[in-house]
Design an enzyme around this catalytic site. Structure first.
Site, PDB file in Angstrom:
ATOM      1  N   LYS A  49     -23.220 -47.637  34.178  1.00  0.00           N
ATOM      2  CA  LYS A  49     -24.605 -47.273  33.902  1.00  0.00           C
ATOM      3  C   LYS A  49     -25.324 -48.437  33.232  1.00  0.00           C
ATOM      4  O   LYS A  49     -24.786 -49.106  32.351  1.00  0.00           O
ATOM      5  CB  LYS A  49     -24.687 -46.017  33.032  1.00  0.00           C
ATOM      6  CG  LYS A  49     -23.973 -46.065  31.702  1.00  0.00           C
ATOM      7  CD  LYS A  49     -23.958 -44.684  31.055  1.00  0.00           C
ATOM      8  CE  LYS A  49     -23.210 -44.687  29.734  1.00  0.00           C
ATOM      9  NZ  LYS A  49     -23.081 -43.332  29.171  1.00  0.00           N
TER      10      LYS A  49
ATOM     11  N   ARG B  73     -21.190 -43.477  16.386  1.00  0.00           N
ATOM     12  CA  ARG B  73     -21.774 -44.322  17.428  1.00  0.00           C
ATOM     13  C   ARG B  73     -22.463 -45.562  16.862  1.00  0.00           C
ATOM     14  O   ARG B  73     -22.835 -46.464  17.610  1.00  0.00           O
ATOM     15  CB  ARG B  73     -22.753 -43.505  18.270  1.00  0.00           C
ATOM     16  CG  ARG B  73     -22.045 -42.536  19.221  1.00  0.00           C
ATOM     17  CD  ARG B  73     -23.023 -41.739  20.049  1.00  0.00           C
ATOM     18  NE  ARG B  73     -23.751 -40.768  19.247  1.00  0.00           N
ATOM     19  CZ  ARG B  73     -24.734 -40.007  19.713  1.00  0.00           C
ATOM     20  NH1 ARG B  73     -25.115 -40.122  20.971  1.00  0.00           N
ATOM     21  NH2 ARG B  73     -25.328 -39.139  18.920  1.00  0.00           N
ATOM     22  N   GLN B  74     -22.604 -45.607  15.544  1.00  0.00           N
ATOM     23  CA  GLN B  74     -23.151 -46.807  14.902  1.00  0.00           C
ATOM     24  C   GLN B  74     -21.985 -47.646  14.380  1.00  0.00           C
ATOM     25  O   GLN B  74     -21.805 -47.850  13.185  1.00  0.00           O
ATOM     26  CB  GLN B  74     -24.107 -46.404  13.782  1.00  0.00           C
ATOM     27  CG  GLN B  74     -25.368 -45.700  14.303  1.00  0.00           C
ATOM     28  CD  GLN B  74     -26.189 -45.098  13.176  1.00  0.00           C
ATOM     29  OE1 GLN B  74     -26.151 -43.901  12.905  1.00  0.00           O
ATOM     30  NE2 GLN B  74     -26.942 -45.937  12.496  1.00  0.00           N
TER      31      GLN B  74
ATOM     32  N   THR C 124     -27.919 -39.282  30.142  1.00  0.00           N
ATOM     33  CA  THR C 124     -27.014 -40.198  30.842  1.00  0.00           C
ATOM     34  C   THR C 124     -25.981 -39.430  31.657  1.00  0.00           C
ATOM     35  O   THR C 124     -25.603 -39.852  32.753  1.00  0.00           O
ATOM     36  CB  THR C 124     -26.300 -41.118  29.838  1.00  0.00           C
ATOM     37  OG1 THR C 124     -25.546 -40.313  28.922  1.00  0.00           O
ATOM     38  CG2 THR C 124     -27.288 -41.943  29.060  1.00  0.00           C
TER      39      THR C 124
ATOM     40  N   HIS D   3     -15.434 -42.113  18.872  1.00  0.00           N
ATOM     41  CA  HIS D   3     -16.265 -42.759  19.897  1.00  0.00           C
ATOM     42  C   HIS D   3     -15.846 -44.217  20.074  1.00  0.00           C
ATOM     43  O   HIS D   3     -15.876 -44.746  21.190  1.00  0.00           O
ATOM     44  CB  HIS D   3     -17.735 -42.675  19.488  1.00  0.00           C
ATOM     45  CG  HIS D   3     -18.668 -43.262  20.489  1.00  0.00           C
ATOM     46  ND1 HIS D   3     -18.859 -42.713  21.740  1.00  0.00           N
ATOM     47  CD2 HIS D   3     -19.462 -44.364  20.444  1.00  0.00           C
ATOM     48  CE1 HIS D   3     -19.737 -43.433  22.421  1.00  0.00           C
ATOM     49  NE2 HIS D   3     -20.112 -44.455  21.663  1.00  0.00           N
TER      50      HIS D   3
ATOM     51  N   ARG E 135     -28.166 -49.361  30.838  1.00  0.00           N
ATOM     52  CA  ARG E 135     -28.982 -48.741  29.792  1.00  0.00           C
ATOM     53  C   ARG E 135     -30.270 -49.523  29.529  1.00  0.00           C
ATOM     54  O   ARG E 135     -30.308 -50.743  29.687  1.00  0.00           O
ATOM     55  CB  ARG E 135     -28.204 -48.643  28.472  1.00  0.00           C
ATOM     56  CG  ARG E 135     -27.211 -47.498  28.411  1.00  0.00           C
ATOM     57  CD  ARG E 135     -26.692 -47.349  26.990  1.00  0.00           C
ATOM     58  NE  ARG E 135     -25.767 -46.240  26.859  1.00  0.00           N
ATOM     59  CZ  ARG E 135     -26.126 -44.984  26.648  1.00  0.00           C
ATOM     60  NH1 ARG E 135     -27.410 -44.679  26.565  1.00  0.00           N
ATOM     61  NH2 ARG E 135     -25.231 -44.030  26.524  1.00  0.00           N
TER      62      ARG E 135
END
Length: 393
Positions: free
Chosen positions: A268, A170-171, A307, A203, A270
């Site tokens: 969504k 995710r980075q 989430t 991801h 964030r």
């Protein structure tokens, strides 16, 4: 006077003759049929102990070695059984001793020779429990680097890394100044050291582009594992496949197309000032098809479930009768299980064992689908040079 040595009639294949032609000419020269000659050679070789041993040694070198890192120990036995069903010998699965010292450093010992062998190292990017001690994702990464280094120094023929949950996936980009792109240095660590990296539902698919000398296969469990699960349990005419955000919309639409189901997309908003915080979730596509239907929310990762729960709660406002969540990587950190248990919208959460799940199985809403046969199929296809297309879609 010594008898002259008998002249040997040599059979030369010539520049254009096939092995079958040579064998036929040789058979003719000794007054036997080609079949009799082959049978005679075979019988002689079978009774030659040195030949048989050499043949077994050569065959053993063709068999790959499977090394399981500590974060894969929970699913190790299931994968081993699936490999045996695929025809891999038990000797392919070797024991590894991982030692942790008082100062936190790690050492590994591979208990079987890997010289000249094709080696698969399985380690997933997750924390894990071992001998009653909690280990972090950083521990798993250090152990992985040690396993790769040990195999390199043991003169393996090739190394394939199997990373079900890619480390720090995710980075994959900077979202603010002075931030690292951690996925890129994971790629840099193994670039040129391993021949292939096999991962599962990245991801961010562009992580594949961070490797330049190493082949990357990003496989998808959705089609091999989740699609059959959905087909077996739901009337597809009453199902809507929902993407929890815009980033997952493309993958969700492909699954909906495969199943022949309607699709909806949630947007969504964030709060990037805090981790895992969503300020608002609303349906921006497909809101009209939700009323009176079962929503299956499709995501790649569930971390703290904040989430995900917010997205599922939003679906109730649109008239869905039930919400099931499917996700490949069920990290389920922090208060995730509590949030899922307290959610009035979510009836079931289905994840795979891409990361250890033993600590989460007490949750009555959680179902874990094993990936044992998925991995065995992938390894068999790689070793027999078969297409991986079935595991992509």
């Amino acid at each position: 006077m010594a008898e002259p040595e008998p002249k040997i009639r040599r059979v030369s294949p010539g520049p254009t003759r096939s092995a079958v032609d040579v064998l036929q000419r040789l058979a003719t020269s000794v007054g036997a049929s080609r079949e009799e000659l082959v049978r005679g050679f075979a019988e002689a070789l079978v009774h030659d102990e040195k030949f048989v041993q050499a043949f077994e040694d050569i065959r053993a070198l063709r068999d790959p070695i499977f090394i399981f890192g500590s974060s894969m120990k929970e699913s190790m036995e299931g994968i081993k059984e699936a490999l045996l069903r695929k025809g891999f010998p038990a000797s392919s699965m070797v024991d590894v001793e991982s030692l942790w010292f008082a100062d936190g450093s790690n050492n590994v010992k591979i208990r079987t020779s890997v010289r000249g062998r094709a080696v698969y190292i399985l380690q997933t990017g997750s924390s894990y429990m071992e001998k009653g001690k909690q280990h972090s994702i950083a521990d798993a990464y250090v152990e992985l680097r040690n396993l790769v280094d040990a195999c390199q120094r043991s003169d393996t023929r090739r190394i394939t890394l199997v990373l079900p949950n890619f480390f720090f996936a995710r980075q994959d980009k900077k979202t603010d100044s002075r931030e690292p792109i951690s996925a890129s240095w994971v790629a840099a660590d193994f670039e040129g050291k391993v021949e292939r990296v096999v991962c599962l539902d990245l991801h961010a698919a562009q992580i594949q582009g961070m490797f330049h000398q190493t082949t990357v296969d990003n496989l998808y469990a959705m089609y091999f594992v989740f699609v059959p699960w959905i087909k077996a349990r739901f009337d597809l005419s009453k199902v809507v496949i929902v993407s929890p955000d815009q980033g997952r919309a493309k993958a969700t639409k492909k699954i909906a197309q495969t199943l022949g189901c309607a699709v909806a997309v949630i947007e969504k908003v964030r709060n990037y000032a805090a981790a895992n915080v969503v300020e608002e979730s609303k349906v921006v596509e497909g809101a009209e098809v939700l009323k009176g239907r079962i929503a299956i929310v499709n995501d790649d990762i569930i971390d703290t479930a904040g989430t995900m729960v917010a997205a599922c709660d939003a679906l109730l406002k649109y008239g869905t009768t039930d919400v099931t969540v499917i996700a490949v990587h069920g990290l389920l950190n922090g208060a995730a299980l509590e949030r899922i248990g307290n959610s009035k919208a979510i009836s079931k959460v289905v994840v795979t064992d891409s990361v250890p799940q033993e600590a989460h199985r007490s949750c009555p809403k959680l179902e874990v689908l094993p990936l044992h046969d998925f991995w065995a199929e992938a390894f068999w296809r790689l070793e027999t040079n078969q297409s991986l297309q079935r595991l992509f879609a």
